[in-house]
Scaffold this motif. Structure first.
Motif, PDB file in Angstrom:
ATOM      1  N   LEU A   1      -6.350  -9.983   2.967  1.00 55.91           N
ATOM      2  CA  LEU A   1      -5.218  -9.378   3.659  1.00 55.91           C
ATOM      3  C   LEU A   1      -4.500  -8.382   2.746  1.00 55.91           C
ATOM      4  CD1 LEU A   1      -3.189  -9.111   5.984  1.00 55.91           C
ATOM      5  CD2 LEU A   1      -2.055 -11.167   5.116  1.00 55.91           C
ATOM      6  N   SER A   2      -4.307  -8.748   1.500  1.00 56.18           N
ATOM      7  CA  SER A   2      -3.638  -7.842   0.551  1.00 56.18           C
ATOM      8  C   SER A   2      -4.450  -6.574   0.334  1.00 56.18           C
ATOM      9  CB  SER A   2      -3.408  -8.551  -0.784  1.00 56.18           C
ATOM     10  OG  SER A   2      -2.526  -9.641  -0.612  1.00 56.18           O
ATOM     11  N   LEU A   3      -5.767  -6.723   0.222  1.00 53.17           N
ATOM     12  CA  LEU A   3      -6.613  -5.538   0.058  1.00 53.17           C
ATOM     13  C   LEU A   3      -6.573  -4.654   1.303  1.00 53.17           C
ATOM     14  CD1 LEU A   3      -9.582  -7.236  -1.790  1.00 53.17           C
ATOM     15  CD2 LEU A   3      -8.033  -5.509  -2.742  1.00 53.17           C
ATOM     16  N   ALA A   4      -6.491  -5.273   2.466  1.00 55.06           N
ATOM     17  CA  ALA A   4      -6.362  -4.491   3.700  1.00 55.06           C
ATOM     18  C   ALA A   4      -5.042  -3.727   3.717  1.00 55.06           C
ATOM     19  CB  ALA A   4      -6.467  -5.400   4.923  1.00 55.06           C
ATOM     20  N   ARG A   5      -3.976  -4.350   3.234  1.00 49.61           N
ATOM     21  CA  ARG A   5      -2.673  -3.677   3.192  1.00 49.61           C
ATOM     22  C   ARG A   5      -2.665  -2.527   2.180  1.00 49.61           C
ATOM     23  NH1 ARG A   5       1.555  -8.747   3.493  1.00 49.61           N
ATOM     24  NH2 ARG A   5       1.322  -9.112   5.723  1.00 49.61           N
ATOM     25  N   ILE A   6      -3.371  -2.698   1.093  1.00 46.54           N
ATOM     26  CA  ILE A   6      -3.438  -1.627   0.089  1.00 46.54           C
ATOM     27  C   ILE A   6      -4.154  -0.415   0.672  1.00 46.54           C
ATOM     28  CG2 ILE A   6      -4.446  -0.969  -2.129  1.00 46.54           C
ATOM     29  CD1 ILE A   6      -3.869  -3.868  -3.050  1.00 46.54           C
ATOM     30  N   GLY A   7      -5.196  -0.665   1.434  1.00 40.57           N
ATOM     31  CA  GLY A   7      -5.867   0.420   2.144  1.00 40.57           C
ATOM     32  C   GLY A   7      -6.745   1.285   1.267  1.00 40.57           C
ATOM     33  N   GLU A   8      -6.599   2.588   1.382  1.00 42.40           N
ATOM     34  CA  GLU A   8      -7.512   3.546   0.746  1.00 42.40           C
ATOM     35  C   GLU A   8      -7.596   3.410  -0.770  1.00 42.40           C
ATOM     36  OE1 GLU A   8      -4.852   7.568   0.218  1.00 42.40           O
ATOM     37  OE2 GLU A   8      -5.619   7.093   2.217  1.00 42.40           O
TER      38      GLU A   8
ATOM     39  N   GLN B   1     -11.143  -5.156   8.031  1.00 40.57           N
ATOM     40  CA  GLN B   1      -9.995  -4.265   8.161  1.00 40.57           C
ATOM     41  C   GLN B   1      -9.772  -3.488   6.860  1.00 40.57           C
ATOM     42  OE1 GLN B   1      -6.178  -6.128   8.770  1.00 40.57           O
ATOM     43  NE2 GLN B   1      -5.345  -4.285   9.721  1.00 40.57           N
ATOM     44  N   ALA B   2      -9.948  -4.152   5.729  1.00 42.27           N
ATOM     45  CA  ALA B   2      -9.787  -3.460   4.442  1.00 42.27           C
ATOM     46  C   ALA B   2     -10.810  -2.340   4.298  1.00 42.27           C
ATOM     47  CB  ALA B   2      -9.923  -4.456   3.291  1.00 42.27           C
ATOM     48  N   LEU B   3     -12.054  -2.610   4.674  1.00 43.27           N
ATOM     49  CA  LEU B   3     -13.089  -1.578   4.607  1.00 43.27           C
ATOM     50  C   LEU B   3     -12.738  -0.395   5.506  1.00 43.27           C
ATOM     51  CD1 LEU B   3     -16.231  -3.861   4.603  1.00 43.27           C
ATOM     52  CD2 LEU B   3     -15.461  -2.402   2.728  1.00 43.27           C
TER      53      LEU B   3
ATOM     54  N   GLY C   1       0.793  -1.220   0.000  1.00 45.99           N
ATOM     55  CA  GLY C   1       0.000   0.000   0.000  1.00 45.99           C
ATOM     56  C   GLY C   1       0.827   1.272   0.000  1.00 45.99           C
ATOM     57  N   MET C   2       2.093   1.166  -0.244  1.00 47.95           N
ATOM     58  CA  MET C   2       2.981   2.325  -0.211  1.00 47.95           C
ATOM     59  C   MET C   2       3.205   2.895  -1.611  1.00 47.95           C
ATOM     60  SD  MET C   2       3.583   2.517   2.986  1.00 47.95           S
ATOM     61  CE  MET C   2       5.021   3.516   3.227  1.00 47.95           C
ATOM     62  N   CYS C   3       2.511   2.358  -2.579  1.00 46.01           N
ATOM     63  CA  CYS C   3       2.744   2.749  -3.961  1.00 46.01           C
ATOM     64  C   CYS C   3       1.728   3.800  -4.396  1.00 46.01           C
ATOM     65  CB  CYS C   3       2.637   1.502  -4.838  1.00 46.01           C
ATOM     66  SG  CYS C   3       3.192   1.763  -6.517  1.00 46.01           S
TER      67      CYS C   3
ATOM     68  N   LEU D   1     -14.719  -2.680  -3.130  1.00 44.75           N
ATOM     69  CA  LEU D   1     -15.778  -2.532  -2.131  1.00 44.75           C
ATOM     70  C   LEU D   1     -16.907  -3.554  -2.265  1.00 44.75           C
ATOM     71  CD1 LEU D   1     -16.631  -0.839   0.314  1.00 44.75           C
ATOM     72  CD2 LEU D   1     -17.768   0.700  -1.257  1.00 44.75           C
ATOM     73  N   PRO D   2     -17.473  -3.793  -3.456  1.00 44.37           N
ATOM     74  CA  PRO D   2     -18.546  -4.788  -3.554  1.00 44.37           C
ATOM     75  C   PRO D   2     -18.100  -6.196  -3.138  1.00 44.37           C
ATOM     76  CG  PRO D   2     -18.484  -3.425  -5.531  1.00 44.37           C
ATOM     77  CD  PRO D   2     -17.253  -3.104  -4.730  1.00 44.37           C
ATOM     78  N   ALA D   3     -16.912  -6.588  -3.562  1.00 44.20           N
ATOM     79  CA  ALA D   3     -16.405  -7.924  -3.207  1.00 44.20           C
ATOM     80  C   ALA D   3     -16.106  -8.024  -1.715  1.00 44.20           C
ATOM     81  CB  ALA D   3     -15.152  -8.239  -4.020  1.00 44.20           C
TER      82      ALA D   3
END
Length: 131
Positions: A44-51, A77-79, A13-15, A57-59
């Protein structure tokens, strides 16, 4: 070098938003995979990507009801990390449903534990339909 480090960057999520969006949709698609480990890792990956994972969102809202508790937790956590109004609404709706189910399960358990078996078998209690 940049070319070696780039593939790992979207998962932290730092990119930049453009780079992260390349992987968001494929990760969201993995939330419905048959393998629980793949679903967990995608959440977990989507949570790390964050905003920058708002396209998922739908998935993520569907994944809140996954049978795997890790998928549910990482999706929540991702939400939270996405942080948009829509993501917050999905989280609040999830907690409201879970609260109602928890309260209902406690009431049913209490009814079953306090009602004599012979009175249930004799049909002395009416079935209450929950709407």
């Amino acid at each position: 070098s940049w070319s070696i480090e780039w593939p790992a960057t979207p998962s932290c999520g730092m990119c930049c938003k453009w780079c992260v969006n390349i992987g968001v949709i494929p990760l969201a698609e993995r939330l419905t995979d048959d393998d629980g480990l793949i679903r967990r890792n995608a959440a977990l990956s989507l949570a790390r990507i964050g905003e920058h994972a708002s396209a998922a969102l739908p998935a993520l809202s569907e994944a809140l009801y996954d049978e795997n508790h890790f998928v549910r937790a990482f999706s929540l956590q991702a939400l939270e990390r996405i942080g948009t109004k829509e993501a917050t609404e999905v989280s609040v709706d999830y907690f409201q449903v879970e609260s109602i189910l928890y309260i209902f399960s406690k009431q049913v358990f209490s009814f079953v534990m306090t009602t004599p078996v012979n009175s249930i078998n004799q049909g002395q209690h009416e079935l209450i339909q929950v709407v």
